[in-house]
Every structure is written in structure tokens, then in C-alpha cells.
Enzyme design. Structure first.
Site, PDB file in Angstrom:
ATOM      1  N   GLU A 166       0.806  -1.232   0.000  1.00  0.00           N
ATOM      2  CA  GLU A 166       0.000   0.000   0.000  1.00  0.00           C
ATOM      3  C   GLU A 166       0.839   1.283   0.000  1.00  0.00           C
ATOM      4  OE1 GLU A 166      -2.613  -0.035   3.386  1.00  0.00           O
ATOM      5  OE2 GLU A 166      -3.819  -1.663   2.604  1.00  0.00           O
ATOM      6  N   GLU A 346      -5.290  -8.529   1.511  1.00  0.00           N
ATOM      7  CA  GLU A 346      -5.947  -8.100   2.759  1.00  0.00           C
ATOM      8  C   GLU A 346      -7.428  -7.852   2.490  1.00  0.00           C
ATOM      9  OE1 GLU A 346      -4.280  -4.693   4.837  1.00  0.00           O
ATOM     10  OE2 GLU A 346      -2.243  -5.360   4.351  1.00  0.00           O
TER      11      GLU A 346
HETATM   12  O1  IFM Z   1      -3.672  -2.616   9.451  1.00  0.00           O
HETATM   13  C1  IFM Z   1      -3.679  -2.156   8.146  1.00  0.00           C
HETATM   14  C2  IFM Z   1      -2.534  -2.748   7.360  1.00  0.00           C
HETATM   15  O2  IFM Z   1      -1.302  -2.494   7.948  1.00  0.00           O
HETATM   16  C3  IFM Z   1      -2.514  -2.171   5.966  1.00  0.00           C
HETATM   17  N1  IFM Z   1      -3.808  -2.303   5.342  1.00  0.00           N
HETATM   18  C4  IFM Z   1      -4.950  -1.860   6.073  1.00  0.00           C
HETATM   19  C5  IFM Z   1      -4.961  -2.506   7.438  1.00  0.00           C
HETATM   20  C6  IFM Z   1      -6.200  -2.097   8.221  1.00  0.00           C
HETATM   21  O3  IFM Z   1      -6.254  -0.730   8.378  1.00  0.00           O
END
Ligand code: IFM
Length: 443
Positions: A166, A346
Site C-alpha cells: 500500500e 488483505e
Molecule cells: O492494518 C492495516 C494494514 O497495515 C494495511 N492495510 C490496512 C490494514 C487495516 O487498516
């Protein structure tokens, strides 16, 4: 029995990141990272929390790997703390730091779990930040050297690599708004840093190919949905702009397109320094795209930040829970970028604290979230999107950056006073879902 659309070799997993779970921030030779520094600044983290102990995963990693076995996943996504391995970011290796990841990888493989390793999940060494961090072009070589070191030391066992997690979220917020580490609010620095990070990603991919190791490498982007609050031209324009800034600004160059021209022209004084060859390096071919999908953002013209649609369910962090958006996002990526292979690296739900009762934490909203998002994922696969894996965020409750320990996102509850892990109902649901899948695919 209904035939599943998920391929038999689909990767089913859960994800974490080093800084959010490891703790032991100054142990065994680890150097400070930007998050160590930032989390100790007064007023920057909710309730003044730090990740000095976090989930204490550094000492409890075997217990945590056993949770993965209990869940029945066949893969696990984790990240390496750059400053644990190279305390100053470059130069002298810290053998004890590397050994931790050697043990972790071996522990996963011994349990039949495929490791997926992220090289940068927001926590680079403070020493490199002191030298300018991502805004300094030297960071490109520092990152590529660090990546090459890990390919060399772990590449005989790790077959799945993610360069950056990200960069859109972490660099916009870390350098643009300044709300997270390193806490700089300067859009010129921010856009240059994003460009440099993308070049660094490309160089790491080149170094991976040159290493001769087999396996796959890609990058993970947060790809949420950006929708106008109304049909008005103004709202539609604002939503399109947000989509470009958050998604296409980084995705287009990664897939060999130029930076979105309107947006580039609009940067004005923030103009980037782009060197000959950068575009080719950024577009170095990857084996997959990692996609983090959480929610739908509703955009209203003239109102910066998130809007909210009426009559919807929201997560504890304010985003709208919108499983159909996963299908939409995946179909968009499929058609815009010539059907890349995708891992959902994720996907998860922010919730308030729901402490366990009698050894179980009841989290029906997360169970529903999982059901709905996996159904959406199946729909996208049926529509032809090449999705090869799904990682739930997160294996366990952890340090949620500037929000400290408030939103709880784990399949396992962590009591941060005793550090005890307790299953949530969602972990039982995921376990049953997976055992059903694996039984079916072995028929
Ligand atoms: O916890 C974060 C992660 O580190 C990166 N993506 C989003 C998650 C939730 O906010």
C-alpha cells in the site's frame, strides 16, 4: 455437492505485518524504524499507545504459527522488519534479526504453510528517513539492496514475495497529510516519494529475476471503491479524481501506462522529477498484483475526506461495508490492466472491543463480513477474474497504526494486558469453511 469456483491450488490465508505484531522493538540488535520514532511522539497515537510490545509475536511466534495450523490455512502473509535485519537500513547485517525470519519461515514450512513475504510494510529504518527516506532517490538502491539480501538468504524457501504494501495509503498519509509516520505534511515530497517507491519496486523485481530464484513477485495496493455521493457532475468529478489519486495514479504506471495525464498536469508546482528509464523500471513485469480491499468511499464535491451513504453499515473506522465493491474493483482491474493474476492480500473488518466470554469471542459481524466477501470473490472468479488467493486481515488483533489498539481486526482476540490469544467465532467459521473447501477439492 455444489462445485466450487475456487481453483484447487488457491491460496487461503491470513495476514499480519511486522510492526503491528512483533514488539521487541529494541531487542537482539534491531535498529529503530520510523514507526518506533513516530509512535513515541506525544499525541500522535490514540491513547498514547506504542507497539513496543504489541502482540509480542517476536517471542510467541510458535504459538501464533499454531493458530494458523488450527485455522487450517495453507498460506500466511507476514512482513520483515527492515531495521531488524539491517539496523541502519544498509551495510551491516544483524544476524540475530535475520535468524528470526529464518525460524519463522522454517516453522511455516514445517507446518505445511506457504510463506508470502512482504519486504516493506510501512516501517523502514529511521536512519534512512533521516537521510530523506522515500523522497531521496538513493532509497531506490537501498531498498533494492535490502530486497536482494532477503532473496539471497530466504529465497531458497520463500516462493512468494511482495515488494511494497500500500504505497498509496502509507505515503499519502505519511508524507501528504502527515497523519502517520514519518509525519511529514508536504505534498511535493509525497508525490516524489511515491514515484521513487514505484521505481524501487521495479528495481527489486529486476533484482529478484537476476537472483535466479524461482517463485513469484508482485506489489500490493489498497484498491478501494470511490463513488460519487450523487449524480451531480460535481460529485462525479470529485469521485473520479479520488479514484485517480488513490488508485490509478500508482496502478497505471505499474501496468505500463503513463501517469494519468490530467492529474499530472494538475500537480503544478508539485511536479515530479522523473528520470529517463523510470517508466520502464516501474512497469517491470510482475507475477501478480496484491489487492487490499476494505470498503466503499462515498465522495461529495467540496468535502475532503470520506462521505457516507445513507442506510448502510459502517465499520468501526467509518468506511462502508460493501462486498459488491470487491467484485467491481476486481472486474475493473481485470479489464483495465489485461487480466492480471491477483491475490487478495488483505480484506477485513474494523470492530470495537468485544472481550471473550468463556473462551470465545462472539463477532457475528465479522462472520457475516467473511461470508459476504468470499461470496463476492467467488462471483468475480466466475466472471473470469484470475484470483489466486485470499488473505484475511488479520490473523490476530494488533497495533492499528495511529489508532493504537482500538479497532480490532483479528480472527483471534488478543488481550493486550496478558497477551493471551482467544479464538473469535469468525476463526471457527473460517476454519469450517476451509476444511469444507479442502475436503471438496480432494474428492
Ligand atoms: O492494518 C492495516 C494494514 O497495515 C494495511 N492495510 C490496512 C490494514 C487495516 O487498516
Amino acid at each position: 455437492m455444489m462445485k466450487s469456483s475456487f481453483p484447487p491450488d488457491f491460496l487461503w490465508g491470513a495476514a499480519t505485518a511486522a510492526f503491528q505484531i512483533e514488539g521487541a522493538v529494541a531487542e537482539d540488535g534491531k535498529g529503530p524504524s520510523i514507526w518506533d520514532t513516530f509512535s513515541h511522539l506525544p499525541g500522535r497515537i490514540r491513547d498514547g499507545a506504542t507497539a513496543d510490545i504489541a502482540c509480542d509475536h517476536y517471542h510467541r511466534w510458535q504459538t501464533d504459527l499454531n493458530l494458523l495450523t488450527e485455522l487450517g490455512v495453507n498460506t500466511y502473509r507476514f512482513s520483515v522488519s527492515w531495521s531488524r535485519v539491517l539496523p541502519s537500513g544498509k551495510g551491516k547485517l544483524n544476524p540475530s534479526g535475520l535468524d528470526f525470519y529464518n525460524r519463522l519461515v522454517d516453522g511455516l514450512l514445517a507446518r505445511g504453510i506457504t510463506p508470502l513475504l512482504t519486504l516493506w510494510h510501512a516501517d523502514h529504518p529511521q536512519a534512512l528517513e533521516d537521510a530523506g527516506g522515500w523522497a531521496n532517490r538513493d532509497m531506490i538502491d537501498w531498498f533494492a539492496d535490502y530486497a536482494a539480501l532477503l532473496f539471497d538468504r530466504l529465497g531458497d524457501r520463500v516462493q512468494h514475495w511482495i515488494t511494497l504494501n500500500e504505497p498509496n495509503c502509507f505515503l499519502y498519509q505519511g508524507l501528504g497529510t502527515g497523519s502517520i509516520a514519518p509525519g511529514i505534511a508536504d505534498w511535493k515530497i509525497c508525490y516524489q516519494a511515491i514515484h521513487n517507491a514505484l521505481v524501487a519496486h521495479g528495481q527489486a523485481v529486476q533484482r529478484f529475476r537476476a537472483s535466479g530464484h524461482s517463485g513469484q513477485i508482485g506489489i500490493t495496493m489498497s484498491v478501494d471503491l470511490w463513488k460519487p455521493a450523487s449524480d451531480s457532475i460535481e460529485d462525479q468529478r470529485a469521485a473520479a479524481l479520488a479514484d485517480t489519486q488513490n488508485n490509478f495514479w500508482l496502478l497505471d504506471p505499474l501496468f505500463g501506462r503513463p501517469y494519468p495525464q490530467d492529474f499530472l498536469a494538475g500537480l503544478g508546482d508539485l511536479a515530479l522529477q522523473i528520470l529517463p528509464g523510470d517508466a520502464q523500471t516501474i512497469a517491470e513485469k510482475c507475477d501478480f498484483l496484491g489487492v487490499n480491499y476494505y470498503w466503499k468511499n462515498v465522495v461529495r464535491a467540496g468535502q475532503p475526506g470520506l462521505g457516507q451513504a445513507a442506510k448502510s453499515e459502517y465499520t468501526a473506522a467509518g468506511g462502508e461495508i460493501y462486498p459488491a465493491g470487491l467484485v467491481e474493483v476486481l472486474q475493473m482491474l481485470h479489464s483495465r490492466y489485461a487480466h492480471p493474476a491477483i491475490y487478495i492480500t488483505e480484506n477485513g473488518l474494523y470492530e470495537h472491543n468485544l472481550p471473550p466470554v468463556d473462551g470465545l469471542c462472539d463477532d457475528p459481524q465479522r462472520v457475516q463480513f467473511l461470508k459476504d466477501h468470499l461470496a463476492a470473490l467467488e462471483e468475480a472468479i466466475q466472471a473470469g477474474v484470475d484470483v489466486r488467493g485470499y488473505f484475511f486481515w488479520s490473523l490476530m488483533d494488533n497495533f492499528e497504526w495511529s489508532q493504537g489498539y482500538h479497532p480490532r481486526m483479528g480472527l483471534y482476540y488478543v488481550d493486550f494486558a496478558t497477551l493471551q490469544r482467544t479464538p473469535k467465532r469468525s476463526s471457527l467459521w473460517y476454519r469450517n469453511f476451509l476444511s469444507d473447501r479442502f475436503n471438496r477439492s480432494s474428492l
